[in-house]
Design a protein around this motif. Structure first.
Motif, short mmCIF file in Angstrom:
data_model
loop_
_atom_site.label_atom_id
_atom_site.label_comp_id
_atom_site.label_asym_id
_atom_site.label_seq_id
_atom_site.Cartn_x
_atom_site.Cartn_y
_atom_site.Cartn_z
N GLU A 1 38.83 43.24 116.53
CA GLU A 1 39.56 44.31 115.59
C GLU A 1 40.95 43.87 115.44
O GLU A 1 41.52 44.19 114.23
CB GLU A 1 39.72 45.40 116.80
CG GLU A 1 40.49 46.94 116.22
CD GLU A 1 40.48 48.14 117.26
OE1 GLU A 1 41.47 49.16 116.75
OE2 GLU A 1 39.95 47.85 118.17
N TYR B 1 40.87 41.96 111.97
CA TYR B 1 40.86 42.50 110.95
C TYR B 1 41.99 43.33 110.51
O TYR B 1 42.47 43.23 109.39
CB TYR B 1 39.79 43.61 111.12
CG TYR B 1 38.14 43.16 110.71
CD1 TYR B 1 37.97 42.85 109.45
CD2 TYR B 1 37.16 43.02 111.61
CE1 TYR B 1 36.83 42.43 109.03
CE2 TYR B 1 35.91 42.55 111.26
CZ TYR B 1 35.69 42.25 110.01
OH TYR B 1 34.57 41.74 109.87
N ASP B 2 42.80 43.62 111.69
CA ASP B 2 44.25 44.31 111.30
C ASP B 2 44.86 43.26 110.71
O ASP B 2 45.56 43.43 109.68
CB ASP B 2 44.75 44.86 112.47
CG ASP B 2 44.22 46.08 112.92
OD1 ASP B 2 43.34 46.69 112.23
OD2 ASP B 2 44.35 46.36 114.33
#
Length: 262
Positions: A227, A230-231
């Motif tokens: 996660e 991706y950020d």
């Protein structure tokens, strides 16, 4: 001065560095590490260079640490403990400079790349090897487990292949190195320089700023949870999309013309 130990030749926007101690198979002596660090520092501040090639003079790419120098370090009262700690720290610093360099670095490998020499290949962003090249993290054969080369190796190849290489001291050929991901391409020995240069020129022909931001993001995201990766990557894409040259590149693609990059 140690400039003669790492030669630099600029070919357009490609800088070719050559380890130049053929008598020692380009071993990573104290002087060689200092020379390589100086060259990498020089290139980090050179915006005219878009890609770096790293090669070795003579019969081999790099045979790893200078064992004679290491043995001489044992003469100290502490049997070399301080020298060895400093040596491995200096070597680790140089290895980490390569992925941190703004430009992609391509290893141009021939002959042998052993122990810290194999670590050097694994630290580069890409690698092209000549047929017949041998790779090994073979310190275990002389009673010294290649623990620092292991760090770079295990970030390139599957763990079981890495562990086998580390514990058996066995060498692998260029084709096997390509199969497990240590090497990108294999070329005939006579074609090695041109093959490596062709790859370098392909990368150098892209928008330099995009490659630089992409390389940094590549290494930053790889250490993050999914996660968070991706950020980070999304933020990089936004920054990249807002550039004038990226807008022009997309427009040129849609208009079926060459981009007019500043």
């Amino acid at each position: 001065m140690t400039e003669h130990l790492v030669l630099r030749e600029d070919i357009g926007t490609v800088a070719r560095l050559t380890l130049n101690a053929p008598a020692s198979l380009n071993a990573l002596s104290d002087a060689m590490l200092a020379a390589l660090k100086a060259r990498l520092t020089e290139l980090a501040g050179d915006p005219a260079v878009r890609v770096v090639l790293l090669a070795g003079a003579g019969r081999a790419f790099c045979a790893g640490h200078d064992l004679k120098e290491m043995q001489a370090g044992r003469a100290a009262p502490d049997k070399g403990a301080a020298y060895f700690a400093d040596l491995f720290a200096r070597c680790a610093e140089v290895m980490q400079m390569i992925p941190a360099l703004p430009q992609p670095v391509i290893a141009e490998v021939h002959g042998i790349a052993t122990a810290a020499g194999c670590q050097l290949v694994a630290s580069c962003d890409m690698a092209v090897a000549a047929e017949g090249t041998r790779f090994g993290v073979n310190g275990v054969n002389i009673g010294l487990f290649c623990s620092t080369p292991m760090v770079a190796l295990t970030r390139n190849v599957p763990r079981k292949q890495a562990f086998e290489m580390l514990t058996t001291g066995a060498f692998i050929g260029a084709e096997e190195a390509q199969r497990i991901g240590l090497v990108n391409r294999v070329a005939a020995p006579a074609d090695l320089p041109e093959s490596a240069l062709a790859l370098a020129r392909t990368v150098a022909g892209k928008l330099g700023a995009a490659v630089r931001i992409g390389k940094r993001a590549f290494y930053d995201q790889i250490a993050l949870p999914l996660e968070d990766a991706y950020d980070l990557a999304g933020a990089v894409m936004v920054e990249n999309m807002l550039w004038r040259d990226t807008e022009e590149g997309i427009s040129a693609f849609l208009d079926k013309r060459a981009p007019d990059w500043a």
